[in-house]
Design a protein around this motif. Structure first.
Motif, PDB file in Angstrom:
ATOM      1  N   MET A  41       7.242 -16.565  -7.638  1.00  0.00           N
ATOM      2  CA  MET A  41       7.090 -15.832  -6.393  1.00  0.00           C
ATOM      3  C   MET A  41       5.725 -15.162  -6.368  1.00  0.00           C
ATOM      4  O   MET A  41       5.304 -14.563  -7.346  1.00  0.00           O
ATOM      5  N   THR A  42       5.143 -15.226  -5.239  1.00  0.00           N
ATOM      6  CA  THR A  42       3.843 -14.570  -5.093  1.00  0.00           C
ATOM      7  C   THR A  42       4.053 -13.185  -4.531  1.00  0.00           C
ATOM      8  O   THR A  42       5.129 -12.837  -4.025  1.00  0.00           O
ATOM      9  N   LEU A  43       3.016 -12.397  -4.589  1.00  0.00           N
ATOM     10  CA  LEU A  43       3.058 -11.034  -4.059  1.00  0.00           C
ATOM     11  C   LEU A  43       3.300 -11.069  -2.548  1.00  0.00           C
ATOM     12  O   LEU A  43       4.036 -10.234  -2.015  1.00  0.00           O
ATOM     13  N   ALA A  44       2.727 -12.000  -1.842  1.00  0.00           N
ATOM     14  CA  ALA A  44       2.895 -12.113  -0.395  1.00  0.00           C
ATOM     15  C   ALA A  44       4.357 -12.413  -0.052  1.00  0.00           C
ATOM     16  O   ALA A  44       4.931 -11.839   0.889  1.00  0.00           O
ATOM     17  N   GLU A  45       4.995 -13.314  -0.788  1.00  0.00           N
ATOM     18  CA  GLU A  45       6.394 -13.634  -0.543  1.00  0.00           C
ATOM     19  C   GLU A  45       7.277 -12.416  -0.785  1.00  0.00           C
ATOM     20  O   GLU A  45       8.238 -12.145  -0.055  1.00  0.00           O
ATOM     21  N   LEU A  46       6.972 -11.664  -1.860  1.00  0.00           N
ATOM     22  CA  LEU A  46       7.721 -10.454  -2.196  1.00  0.00           C
ATOM     23  C   LEU A  46       7.598  -9.410  -1.090  1.00  0.00           C
ATOM     24  O   LEU A  46       8.580  -8.778  -0.695  1.00  0.00           O
ATOM     25  N   MET A  47       6.400  -9.237  -0.547  1.00  0.00           N
ATOM     26  CA  MET A  47       6.170  -8.272   0.532  1.00  0.00           C
ATOM     27  C   MET A  47       6.930  -8.689   1.797  1.00  0.00           C
ATOM     28  O   MET A  47       7.520  -7.852   2.484  1.00  0.00           O
ATOM     29  N   VAL A  48       6.936  -9.956   2.149  1.00  0.00           N
ATOM     30  CA  VAL A  48       7.661 -10.441   3.327  1.00  0.00           C
ATOM     31  C   VAL A  48       9.163 -10.236   3.132  1.00  0.00           C
ATOM     32  O   VAL A  48       9.874  -9.783   4.046  1.00  0.00           O
ATOM     33  N   ALA A  49       9.675 -10.540   1.953  1.00  0.00           N
ATOM     34  CA  ALA A  49      11.098 -10.353   1.673  1.00  0.00           C
ATOM     35  C   ALA A  49      11.487  -8.879   1.778  1.00  0.00           C
ATOM     36  O   ALA A  49      12.546  -8.536   2.329  1.00  0.00           O
ATOM     37  N   MET A  50      10.641  -7.977   1.287  1.00  0.00           N
ATOM     38  CA  MET A  50      10.914  -6.527   1.378  1.00  0.00           C
ATOM     39  C   MET A  50      10.874  -6.066   2.838  1.00  0.00           C
ATOM     40  O   MET A  50      11.689  -5.235   3.256  1.00  0.00           O
ATOM     41  N   ALA A  51       9.945  -6.586   3.627  1.00  0.00           N
ATOM     42  CA  ALA A  51       9.846  -6.212   5.036  1.00  0.00           C
ATOM     43  C   ALA A  51      11.082  -6.671   5.801  1.00  0.00           C
ATOM     44  O   ALA A  51      11.659  -5.918   6.602  1.00  0.00           O
TER      45      ALA A  51
END
Length: 186
Positions: A1-11
């Motif tokens: 998982m990339t940081l961008a994917e993690l941020m989208v999932a949290m949003a």
């Protein structure tokens, strides 16, 4: 998982949580409003039953005050026979507190204390007497018209209820003057 994917999932999770929380809070408010309304309507139903039993057997009903007393209260009295004694009952809408209260006394005795019959009422002229007539009802009728005010901060609308009670022991000859006048209207 990339940081961008993690941020989208949290949003996305945050948005879902906000919507779920708003839905739960809305359901809680709706339930609370329904409980308050149910409680107020139960009070009015109890008041109706109490007055129905009492006013139905009245021998005379006084003329309610046309304007509020100096304290802003509204009154009506009625008398009824209880064997060898006469019982006077008085009903008032206390303007300061919004309480519908009742008290009674037996022949020239001391009145009982005020008992609350209903609360959260709008202080307005609630009592109307319809005299017995040959063209209408042959008995006196007392109409109680009250409005339950919503609690502070509530989006709920005021609820109006109107009840009519027929005094079956009255007739065309029954006078409405001087009924239970010794109880006074403070």
């Amino acid at each position: 998982m990339t940081l961008a994917e993690l941020m989208v999932a949290m949003a996305v999770t945050s948005v879902v949580m906000v919507l779920a929380t708003a839905g739960i809070v809305g359901m809680y408010r709706t339930t609370n409003r329904a409980d308050v309304l149910s409680s107020e309507m139960t009070q009015l139903q109890t008041a109706f039953q109490l007055l129905d039993r009492s006013v139905r057997y009245a021998t005379a009903i006084s003329q309610p005050n046309a304007t509020a007393t100096s304290a802003g209260d509204w009154y009506v009295e009625w008398s009824s026979d209880a064997g060898t004694t006469t019982v006077c009952s008085q009903l008032r809408l206390d303007a300061a507190s919004g309480l519908l209260q009742r008290r009674s006394e037996q022949t020239a005795g001391q009145p009982t204390g005020w008992t609350t019959v209903a609360s959260f009422l709008v202080p307005a002229a609630p009592f109307t007497l319809q005299s017995a007539s040959t063209s209408g009802y042959p008995h006196q009728r007392l109409t109680v018209d009250v409005t339950v005010r919503p609690s502070a901060g509530s989006s709920q609308l005021a609820r109006r209820s109107q009840f009519s009670f027929t005094a079956l022991n009255t007739s065309l000859a029954t006078a409405s003057a001087g009924v239970c006048s010794d109880m006074g209207r403070p």
